[in-house]
Write a protein that holds these residues in place. Structure first.
Motif, short mmCIF file in Angstrom:
data_model
loop_
_atom_site.label_atom_id
_atom_site.label_comp_id
_atom_site.label_asym_id
_atom_site.label_seq_id
_atom_site.Cartn_x
_atom_site.Cartn_y
_atom_site.Cartn_z
N TYR A 187 -26.27 21.46 -28.76
CA TYR A 187 -27.52 22.20 -28.56
C TYR A 187 -28.38 22.18 -29.82
CZ TYR A 187 -25.09 24.21 -24.50
OH TYR A 187 -24.40 24.40 -23.32
N ASP A 188 -29.68 21.96 -29.65
CA ASP A 188 -30.69 22.22 -30.69
C ASP A 188 -30.30 21.65 -32.05
OD1 ASP A 188 -32.23 23.80 -28.85
OD2 ASP A 188 -30.74 25.38 -29.12
N VAL A 189 -30.24 20.33 -32.14
CA VAL A 189 -29.80 19.69 -33.38
C VAL A 189 -30.89 19.76 -34.44
CG1 VAL A 189 -29.07 17.52 -34.44
CG2 VAL A 189 -28.24 18.14 -32.17
N ALA A 190 -30.51 20.23 -35.63
CA ALA A 190 -31.45 20.27 -36.74
C ALA A 190 -31.89 18.86 -37.11
CB ALA A 190 -30.80 20.94 -37.95
N ASN A 191 -33.15 18.68 -37.36
CA ASN A 191 -33.76 17.41 -37.78
C ASN A 191 -33.82 16.35 -36.69
OD1 ASN A 191 -34.06 18.42 -40.47
ND2 ASN A 191 -31.92 17.91 -40.86
N ILE A 192 -33.38 16.69 -35.47
CA ILE A 192 -33.56 15.78 -34.33
C ILE A 192 -34.20 16.61 -33.21
CG2 ILE A 192 -32.49 14.06 -32.81
CD1 ILE A 192 -30.15 13.88 -34.68
N PRO A 193 -35.51 16.80 -33.24
CA PRO A 193 -36.18 17.78 -32.39
C PRO A 193 -35.97 17.58 -30.89
CG PRO A 193 -37.65 16.99 -34.13
CD PRO A 193 -36.44 16.12 -34.17
N HIS A 194 -35.79 16.34 -30.45
CA HIS A 194 -35.67 16.10 -29.01
C HIS A 194 -34.26 16.37 -28.48
CE1 HIS A 194 -34.84 12.30 -31.12
NE2 HIS A 194 -33.98 12.05 -30.16
N TRP A 195 -33.32 16.75 -29.36
CA TRP A 195 -31.97 17.10 -28.90
C TRP A 195 -31.89 18.60 -28.63
CZ3 TRP A 195 -26.73 14.65 -30.10
CH2 TRP A 195 -26.78 13.28 -29.87
N LYS A 196 -32.07 18.99 -27.41
CA LYS A 196 -32.01 20.39 -27.02
C LYS A 196 -30.70 20.73 -26.30
CE LYS A 196 -36.03 21.26 -28.70
NZ LYS A 196 -36.13 22.04 -29.95
N GLU A 197 -30.25 19.84 -25.44
CA GLU A 197 -28.97 20.00 -24.74
C GLU A 197 -28.47 18.63 -24.33
OE1 GLU A 197 -27.24 21.78 -20.54
OE2 GLU A 197 -28.77 22.96 -21.60
N VAL A 198 -27.49 18.14 -25.06
CA VAL A 198 -27.00 16.78 -24.85
C VAL A 198 -25.51 16.84 -24.52
CG1 VAL A 198 -26.73 14.48 -25.83
CG2 VAL A 198 -28.71 15.89 -26.47
N HIS A 199 -25.13 16.31 -23.37
CA HIS A 199 -23.73 16.30 -22.93
C HIS A 199 -23.05 15.07 -23.52
CE1 HIS A 199 -24.17 19.43 -19.60
NE2 HIS A 199 -25.37 19.31 -20.14
N LEU A 200 -22.87 15.10 -24.83
CA LEU A 200 -22.45 13.92 -25.57
C LEU A 200 -21.02 13.50 -25.26
CD1 LEU A 200 -23.53 11.90 -27.63
CD2 LEU A 200 -22.68 13.39 -29.44
#
Length: 278
Positions: free
Chosen positions: A77-90
């Motif tokens: 959730y909400d990765v610092a310095n990667i603004p488009h990463w809000k919720e990624v089911h990695l």
């Protein structure tokens, strides 16, 4: 023969390494995509760098991310310095790609785990790893294991209120630009050249880091604190001021027992992420 892959996801680079017998056999990195339209561009970059270090001996992948993580589900959730990463089911995506287990955690947690597995933390059951770079993060080891908190959010000492802002405003590399209007690298080289203002700036930084240490002690009361990150590498410039700032702590016996170390580990991000697989 069993090998593990550790991936260090940063705002500038994505680094990956293959570890066998506690040694990084091979590593590689790619640039973290900038101005990507969605998270999948960065996910593809992660896949790409993992493929470059993958071989038939790899049995699991660990990934450290600068954010909070749902460890069980492998959601970032909400990765610092990667603004488009809000919720990624990695986890789900990478396990489908590589058909081996994938483990995720916060990058500061991974640093602490790297010290526990490979570094000075091997001799301590309860300690904190503090990463000091552009911000200040922390990972907590209790009873020899990474603290299994509810939302992967413990140890974020840098976000605690302090003075007129938060701790990391003053106790990180951002301190120099925030207070002096000078880039951290510029200030570092000025200090190396014995510039009086730069040397005093580092003394002030040491005092602020000392205040952060007090917060750690009052919160976790560890046996040891190990510092990592780019600013930790310049500790000779502020270490004396840090120790001096601890002398007025309310519980002097705690300070006497506390051990402080500055990490000498190479590639802690990769090693810490791989440690999630151990």
């Amino acid at each position: 023969m069993r090998a593990f892959i550790g991936v260090d996801l940063g705002g500038t680079n994505i680094r990956a390494g293959r570890i066998m017998d506690d040694v990084i056999e091979v590593q590689n990195q790619v640039r973290t995509p900038k101005d990507a339209k969605d998270e999948w561009v960065t996910v593809e970059a992660i896949k790409e760098v993992i493929h470059t270090v993958m071989n038939e001996h790899v049995v699991a992948i660990g990934i450290g991310v600068p954010s909070v993580v749902d460890r069980a589900m492998g959601i970032v959730y909400d990765v610092a310095n990667i603004p488009h990463w809000k919720e990624v089911h990695l986890k789900k995506v990478l396990e489908k790609e590589f058909e081996i287990p994938v483990y995720l955690d916060n990058d500061a947690n991974c640093f602490a785990l790297a010290e526990r597995t490979f570094g000075v933390g091997r001799d301590f059951e309860n300690f904190v790893g503090l990463t000091i770079g552009t911000g200040l993060g922390g990972g907590i080891i209790q009873q020899g294991k990474l603290l299994q908190d509810a939302n992967c959010g413990s140890g974020e000492f840098g976000t605690l209120p302090y003075k007129d802002n938060i701790v990391e405003y003053y106790a990180s590399g951002s301190f120099f630009s925030n207070v002096y209007g000078v880039d951290g690298n510029v200030m570092y080289h000025l200090a190396l050249n014995q510039d009086p203002e730069a040397l005093d700036a580092y003394r002030q930084l040491g005092k602020h880091i000392g205040e952060a240490v007090k917060m750690v002690i009052l919160t976790v009361d560890p046996q040891m604190i190990v510092f990592g990150g780019t600013v930790a590498g310049a500790h000779a410039l502020y270490e004396e001021a840090l120790y001096a700032s601890l002398q007025d702590f309310a519980f002097p016996s705690s300070i006497k027992k506390l051990k402080l170390f500055f990490s000498e580990m190479e590639h802690p991000g990769i090693l810490g992420a791989a440690s999630l697989c151990y």
